[in-house]
Design a protein around this motif. Structure first.
Motif, PDB file in Angstrom:
ATOM      1  N   ALA A 119      28.218  44.558  66.175  1.00  0.00           N
ATOM      2  CA  ALA A 119      28.185  43.462  65.217  1.00  0.00           C
ATOM      3  C   ALA A 119      27.924  43.974  63.806  1.00  0.00           C
ATOM      4  N   ALA A 120      27.035  44.963  63.684  1.00  0.00           N
ATOM      5  CA  ALA A 120      26.673  45.479  62.361  1.00  0.00           C
ATOM      6  C   ALA A 120      27.831  46.226  61.708  1.00  0.00           C
ATOM      7  N   LEU A 121      28.729  46.790  62.503  1.00  0.00           N
ATOM      8  CA  LEU A 121      29.867  47.502  61.929  1.00  0.00           C
ATOM      9  C   LEU A 121      30.758  46.576  61.105  1.00  0.00           C
ATOM     10  N   ARG A 122      30.678  45.276  61.374  1.00  0.00           N
ATOM     11  CA  ARG A 122      31.517  44.328  60.637  1.00  0.00           C
ATOM     12  C   ARG A 122      30.933  43.988  59.268  1.00  0.00           C
ATOM     13  N   ARG A 123      29.677  44.370  59.070  1.00  0.00           N
ATOM     14  CA  ARG A 123      29.040  44.083  57.783  1.00  0.00           C
ATOM     15  C   ARG A 123      29.252  45.247  56.814  1.00  0.00           C
ATOM     16  N   SER A 124      28.888  45.052  55.566  1.00  0.00           N
ATOM     17  CA  SER A 124      29.227  46.042  54.541  1.00  0.00           C
ATOM     18  C   SER A 124      28.159  47.099  54.314  1.00  0.00           C
ATOM     19  N   GLU A 125      26.901  46.817  54.676  1.00  0.00           N
ATOM     20  CA  GLU A 125      25.853  47.788  54.363  1.00  0.00           C
ATOM     21  C   GLU A 125      25.942  48.986  55.312  1.00  0.00           C
ATOM     22  N   PRO A 126      25.611  50.188  54.796  1.00  0.00           N
ATOM     23  CA  PRO A 126      25.689  51.389  55.633  1.00  0.00           C
ATOM     24  C   PRO A 126      24.627  51.394  56.728  1.00  0.00           C
ATOM     25  N   LEU A 127      24.974  52.020  57.840  1.00  0.00           N
ATOM     26  CA  LEU A 127      24.068  52.179  58.966  1.00  0.00           C
ATOM     27  C   LEU A 127      23.712  53.653  59.076  1.00  0.00           C
ATOM     28  N   GLY A 130      33.300  55.194  51.594  1.00  0.00           N
ATOM     29  CA  GLY A 130      33.543  54.063  52.484  1.00  0.00           C
ATOM     30  C   GLY A 130      33.028  54.196  53.894  1.00  0.00           C
ATOM     31  N   CYS A 131      32.342  55.306  54.220  1.00  0.00           N
ATOM     32  CA  CYS A 131      31.807  55.445  55.574  1.00  0.00           C
ATOM     33  C   CYS A 131      30.763  54.368  55.832  1.00  0.00           C
ATOM     34  N   ARG A 132      30.873  53.707  56.964  1.00  0.00           N
ATOM     35  CA  ARG A 132      29.993  52.596  57.304  1.00  0.00           C
ATOM     36  C   ARG A 132      28.764  53.062  58.075  1.00  0.00           C
ATOM     37  N   PHE A 133      28.910  54.098  58.896  1.00  0.00           N
ATOM     38  CA  PHE A 133      27.765  54.597  59.654  1.00  0.00           C
ATOM     39  C   PHE A 133      27.725  56.122  59.539  1.00  0.00           C
ATOM     40  N   VAL A 134      26.569  56.617  59.096  1.00  0.00           N
ATOM     41  CA  VAL A 134      26.425  58.033  58.764  1.00  0.00           C
ATOM     42  C   VAL A 134      25.188  58.587  59.461  1.00  0.00           C
ATOM     43  N   ALA A 135      25.370  59.685  60.201  1.00  0.00           N
ATOM     44  CA  ALA A 135      24.231  60.381  60.796  1.00  0.00           C
ATOM     45  C   ALA A 135      23.658  61.320  59.744  1.00  0.00           C
ATOM     46  N   VAL A 136      22.454  61.022  59.285  1.00  0.00           N
ATOM     47  CA  VAL A 136      21.868  61.746  58.161  1.00  0.00           C
ATOM     48  C   VAL A 136      20.793  62.739  58.596  1.00  0.00           C
ATOM     49  N   ALA A 137      20.578  62.876  59.903  1.00  0.00           N
ATOM     50  CA  ALA A 137      19.556  63.793  60.389  1.00  0.00           C
ATOM     51  C   ALA A 137      19.855  64.206  61.814  1.00  0.00           C
ATOM     52  N   ILE A 138      19.271  65.334  62.213  1.00  0.00           N
ATOM     53  CA  ILE A 138      19.370  65.843  63.578  1.00  0.00           C
ATOM     54  C   ILE A 138      17.959  66.202  64.019  1.00  0.00           C
ATOM     55  N   ASP A 139      17.520  65.643  65.133  1.00  0.00           N
ATOM     56  CA  ASP A 139      16.121  65.816  65.518  1.00  0.00           C
ATOM     57  C   ASP A 139      15.730  67.275  65.705  1.00  0.00           C
ATOM     58  N   ILE A 140      16.574  68.071  66.333  1.00  0.00           N
ATOM     59  CA  ILE A 140      16.258  69.482  66.561  1.00  0.00           C
ATOM     60  C   ILE A 140      16.123  70.217  65.233  1.00  0.00           C
TER      61      ILE A 140
END
Length: 266
Positions: A10-18, A229-239
């Motif tokens: 559902a959140a992918l349809r919105r404009s704010e980044p995840l 324009g990327c909607r969802f970005v992985a900004v960290a890696i736990d390891i």
């Protein structure tokens, strides 16, 4: 019992980044710690982390009470494996190295029941149906399932428009490490031709009405891709976070034997 809602889809349809984080420790305990930190989503990695279906199940159970949504990456796009993952309760599935629309259509088929696909029926045996507590699961499951295909090769970039156009593909995720390595730059996604491929893939994906995501542990990369324009970005890696924190902490007390290396790839 109602079919569980997929808030990530559902959140992918919105404009704010995840903003997301890679979860690579392959244990429920570590995954639960990450789930308490407030990221929108976490990638539970079945490709490069030492995970199996049972360990992935344990992590899904551990993070279920929290708002951070688990995205599970399969080791490959095998339909039998996908069936097992979906039956275990995976709602959002990422599949690596998708290079053609034909591959993408096969993945959609693997996630849907006949007559629209080939997913086998597990019924009361499966966590996905809450052991038959969810009425009409077979007819409604696809509504809350989310398929993310990874484009991480030159061929995938060339076919990005056809891949993004496949009905049932919800989003495209770019893999900069494999893409840059396959283009001869050994994990260096900063090279201009790699950046051009990334930007073109983002624009192509958005033009077909699909969300686009990417892995970007460096802040400057994450902000640039978000601007593109990327909607969802992985900004960290736990390891990586643990290792960097451990190295930095030791350096407060003892001169390091070698310079600390912060990976720009993973």
């Amino acid at each position: 019992m109602d079919l569980p809602i997929n808030p990530f889809k559902a959140a992918l349809r919105r404009s704010e980044p995840l903003y997301g984080i890679w979860a690579g420790f392959a244990t429920p305990y570590a995954a639960e710690i990450i789930a308490t930190t407030g990221y929108d989503w976490m990638l539970v990695d079945g490709e490069h982390a030492p995970n199996t279906v049972p360990t992935l199940l344990g992590q899904l159970q551990a993070v279920a009470p929290y708002a951070t949504h688990p995205v599970v990456r399969a080791v490959h796009g095998d339909a039998v494996l996908i069936k097992q993952l979906l039956d275990a309760g995976v709602q959002t599935l990422m599949v690596p190295m998708v290079e053609t629309a034909e591959q993408a259509r096969a993945l959609v088929q693997a996630m849907r029941y006949p007559p629209y696909g080939i997913r086998g029926v597990g019924g009361g045996l499966t966590r996905a149906t809450r052991w038959d507590a969810v009425p009409d699961y077979i007819r409604t499951a696809h509504e809350q399932l989310c398929l993310i295909v990874q484009i991480e090769s030159r061929l995938g970039v060339e076919n990005a428009a056809e891949i993004a156009a496949v009905e049932g593909v919800d989003a495209v995720f770019i893999g900069p490490a494999d893409l840059s390595t396959g283009m001869g730059h050994a994990g260096d996604a900063s090279q201009p031709e790699v950046q051009d491929c990334i930007r073109r893939t983002i624009e192509t994906t958005l033009a077909h009405g699909k969300a686009c995501g990417i892995l970007a542990p460096r802040e400057e990369d994450a902000r640039r891709y978000t601007d593109w324009g990327c909607r969802f970005v992985a900004v960290a890696i736990d390891i990586s976070l643990m290792r960097q924190a451990a190295v930095a902490n030791l350096a407060r007390y003892r001169a390091p034997s070698q310079p600390a290396i912060v990976s720009t790839t993973y």
